[in-house]
Design a protein around this motif. Structure first.
Motif, PDB file in Angstrom:
ATOM      1  N   ASP A  33      25.406 -22.290  16.801  1.00 28.93           N
ATOM      2  CA  ASP A  33      26.402 -22.926  15.943  1.00 28.93           C
ATOM      3  C   ASP A  33      25.770 -23.609  14.729  1.00 28.93           C
ATOM      4  O   ASP A  33      26.471 -23.951  13.770  1.00 28.93           O
ATOM      5  CB  ASP A  33      27.247 -23.922  16.735  1.00 28.93           C
ATOM      6  N   THR A  34      24.454 -23.799  14.741  1.00 29.22           N
ATOM      7  CA  THR A  34      23.797 -24.375  13.566  1.00 29.22           C
ATOM      8  C   THR A  34      23.903 -23.453  12.360  1.00 29.22           C
ATOM      9  O   THR A  34      23.678 -23.879  11.221  1.00 29.22           O
ATOM     10  CB  THR A  34      22.306 -24.670  13.853  1.00 29.22           C
ATOM     11  N   ALA A  35      24.273 -22.193  12.569  1.00 27.23           N
ATOM     12  CA  ALA A  35      24.430 -21.260  11.453  1.00 27.23           C
ATOM     13  C   ALA A  35      25.503 -21.718  10.478  1.00 27.23           C
ATOM     14  O   ALA A  35      25.431 -21.408   9.286  1.00 27.23           O
ATOM     15  CB  ALA A  35      24.754 -19.855  11.971  1.00 27.23           C
ATOM     16  N   PHE A  36      26.493 -22.456  10.965  1.00 29.00           N
ATOM     17  CA  PHE A  36      27.538 -22.947  10.056  1.00 29.00           C
ATOM     18  C   PHE A  36      26.950 -23.925   9.047  1.00 29.00           C
ATOM     19  O   PHE A  36      27.304 -23.907   7.863  1.00 29.00           O
ATOM     20  CB  PHE A  36      28.663 -23.611  10.853  1.00 29.00           C
ATOM     21  N   ILE A  37      26.052 -24.793   9.497  1.00 28.41           N
ATOM     22  CA  ILE A  37      25.411 -25.745   8.583  1.00 28.41           C
ATOM     23  C   ILE A  37      24.437 -25.006   7.666  1.00 28.41           C
ATOM     24  O   ILE A  37      24.326 -25.320   6.477  1.00 28.41           O
ATOM     25  CB  ILE A  37      24.688 -26.851   9.370  1.00 28.41           C
ATOM     26  N   MET A  38      23.723 -24.022   8.214  1.00 28.21           N
ATOM     27  CA  MET A  38      22.841 -23.207   7.387  1.00 28.21           C
ATOM     28  C   MET A  38      23.617 -22.586   6.227  1.00 28.21           C
ATOM     29  O   MET A  38      23.128 -22.541   5.082  1.00 28.21           O
ATOM     30  CB  MET A  38      22.218 -22.096   8.217  1.00 28.21           C
ATOM     31  N   ALA A  39      24.802 -22.079   6.515  1.00 26.92           N
ATOM     32  CA  ALA A  39      25.601 -21.419   5.481  1.00 26.92           C
ATOM     33  C   ALA A  39      25.952 -22.375   4.353  1.00 26.92           C
ATOM     34  O   ALA A  39      26.014 -21.981   3.182  1.00 26.92           O
ATOM     35  CB  ALA A  39      26.872 -20.828   6.096  1.00 26.92           C
ATOM     36  N   ASN A  40      26.162 -23.652   4.670  1.00 24.13           N
ATOM     37  CA  ASN A  40      26.451 -24.640   3.633  1.00 24.13           C
ATOM     38  C   ASN A  40      25.271 -24.811   2.688  1.00 24.13           C
ATOM     39  O   ASN A  40      25.435 -24.913   1.469  1.00 24.13           O
ATOM     40  CB  ASN A  40      26.804 -25.989   4.264  1.00 24.13           C
ATOM     41  N   SER A  41      24.057 -24.858   3.248  1.00 21.92           N
ATOM     42  CA  SER A  41      22.873 -24.977   2.398  1.00 21.92           C
ATOM     43  C   SER A  41      22.670 -23.729   1.552  1.00 21.92           C
ATOM     44  O   SER A  41      22.329 -23.815   0.367  1.00 21.92           O
ATOM     45  CB  SER A  41      21.629 -25.247   3.251  1.00 21.92           C
ATOM     46  N   LEU A  42      22.883 -22.559   2.144  1.00 20.11           N
ATOM     47  CA  LEU A  42      22.768 -21.318   1.382  1.00 20.11           C
ATOM     48  C   LEU A  42      23.776 -21.282   0.241  1.00 20.11           C
ATOM     49  O   LEU A  42      23.459 -20.857  -0.879  1.00 20.11           O
ATOM     50  CB  LEU A  42      22.970 -20.114   2.307  1.00 20.11           C
ATOM     51  N   ARG A  43      24.970 -21.733   0.508  1.00 19.77           N
ATOM     52  CA  ARG A  43      25.996 -21.768  -0.538  1.00 19.77           C
ATOM     53  C   ARG A  43      25.571 -22.679  -1.686  1.00 19.77           C
ATOM     54  O   ARG A  43      25.711 -22.324  -2.859  1.00 19.77           O
ATOM     55  CB  ARG A  43      27.330 -22.258   0.036  1.00 19.77           C
ATOM     56  N   ALA A  44      25.021 -23.844  -1.368  1.00 19.68           N
ATOM     57  CA  ALA A  44      24.595 -24.772  -2.413  1.00 19.68           C
ATOM     58  C   ALA A  44      23.490 -24.174  -3.287  1.00 19.68           C
ATOM     59  O   ALA A  44      23.456 -24.379  -4.501  1.00 19.68           O
ATOM     60  CB  ALA A  44      24.111 -26.076  -1.781  1.00 19.68           C
ATOM     61  N   ILE A  45      22.604 -23.419  -2.676  1.00 19.75           N
ATOM     62  CA  ILE A  45      21.483 -22.835  -3.415  1.00 19.75           C
ATOM     63  C   ILE A  45      21.926 -21.675  -4.296  1.00 19.75           C
ATOM     64  O   ILE A  45      21.483 -21.558  -5.447  1.00 19.75           O
ATOM     65  CB  ILE A  45      20.391 -22.353  -2.438  1.00 19.75           C
ATOM     66  N   PHE A  46      22.847 -20.834  -3.791  1.00 19.06           N
ATOM     67  CA  PHE A  46      23.120 -19.557  -4.459  1.00 19.06           C
ATOM     68  C   PHE A  46      24.505 -19.420  -5.095  1.00 19.06           C
ATOM     69  O   PHE A  46      24.656 -18.610  -6.015  1.00 19.06           O
ATOM     70  CB  PHE A  46      22.932 -18.404  -3.461  1.00 19.06           C
ATOM     71  N   LYS A  47      25.504 -20.157  -4.630  1.00 18.52           N
ATOM     72  CA  LYS A  47      26.855 -19.925  -5.145  1.00 18.52           C
ATOM     73  C   LYS A  47      26.996 -20.426  -6.566  1.00 18.52           C
ATOM     74  O   LYS A  47      26.752 -21.596  -6.857  1.00 18.52           O
ATOM     75  CB  LYS A  47      27.905 -20.603  -4.256  1.00 18.52           C
ATOM     76  N   ASN A  48      27.434 -19.536  -7.432  1.00 15.52           N
ATOM     77  CA  ASN A  48      27.590 -19.898  -8.834  1.00 15.52           C
ATOM     78  C   ASN A  48      28.937 -19.381  -9.332  1.00 15.52           C
ATOM     79  O   ASN A  48      29.132 -18.173  -9.489  1.00 15.52           O
ATOM     80  CB  ASN A  48      26.448 -19.306  -9.661  1.00 15.52           C
ATOM     81  N   THR A  49      29.886 -20.278  -9.524  1.00 14.54           N
ATOM     82  CA  THR A  49      31.216 -19.921  -9.998  1.00 14.54           C
ATOM     83  C   THR A  49      31.621 -20.914 -11.072  1.00 14.54           C
ATOM     84  O   THR A  49      30.878 -21.839 -11.412  1.00 14.54           O
ATOM     85  CB  THR A  49      32.245 -19.967  -8.850  1.00 14.54           C
TER      86      THR A  49
END
Length: 201
Positions: A33-49
């Motif tokens: 379930d830690t993958a959900f928190i991982m996804a938040n960090s990945l989003r912060a690093i890469f998401k650009n809108t």
């Protein structure tokens, strides 16, 4: 861009990379379930809108190279089923695993290409790293829980593959492949020298 801003962005990047490293150990010890928190960090690093600027863009580093463990297959969009990030393992039946450093393919590609690379196809639903990260982070227990999940993502959660347990002699659905995919994506990111150097400055 002021030196103060650059230092702040680098600090944010270091924090997210440290979080990803720490959570990887928890994931590997059975806490998927830690993958959900991982996804938040990945989003912060890469998401650009228009509404969110990625840390990479803030640091003017959108073209750094990120490790990809997905072997190029040409145009995979016509395939019925494809799992580029995961490997199938046979032990008392079939299951999928995140290969981490055991992937036979490794290459470093520009972050924008890496983010948009197709990594999963099931029943006509196509997922890039981008769409997978955002579904986990924004639709399913990351920062927001939608009452109805996207159909393709729901299938990843509930099981697009079935396996046979030789011990119980029963078939079962292989659930939550999306969490294993996030784990492999994190492996790629934290093992990319460019992003490590960017965080340090």
């Amino acid at each position: 861009m002021s030196d103060m801003s650059v230092n702040r962005y680098r600090t944010a990047l270091r924090t997210h990379l440290k979080t990803l490293n720490s959570l990887s150990r928890f994931f590997d010890s059975g806490h998927s379930d830690t993958a959900f928190i991982m996804a938040n960090s990945l989003r912060a690093i890469f998401k650009n809108t228009r509404g969110q600027t990625s840390i990479l863009k803030l640091l003017d580093s959108e073209n750094i190279r990120i490790l990809s463990t997905v072997e190029p297959q040409g145009d995979v969009r016509g395939l019925i089923s494809y799992d580029g990030l995961l490997h199938m393992r046979f032990s008392r039946g079939a299951s999928f695993v995140a290969p981490l450093g055991q992937s036979p393919h490794e290459e470093f590609i520009p972050a924008s290409d890496w983010y948009e690379q197709v990594v999963s196809i099931h029943s006509g639903h196509v997922y890039s790293r981008q769409s997978l990260i955002l579904c986990v982070a924004e639709n399913d227990s990351g920062t927001h829980v939608d009452p109805k999940l996207p159909e393709g993502y729901e299938r990843l959660k509930s099981g697009v593959w079935t396996a046979y347990d030789e011990r119980t002699r029963e078939k079962f659905a292989i659930e939550d492949l999306q969490l294993l995919m996030i784990r492999q994506i994190v492996y790629e990111v934290v093992n990319s020298p460019d992003i490590g150097r960017l965080a340090i400055g």
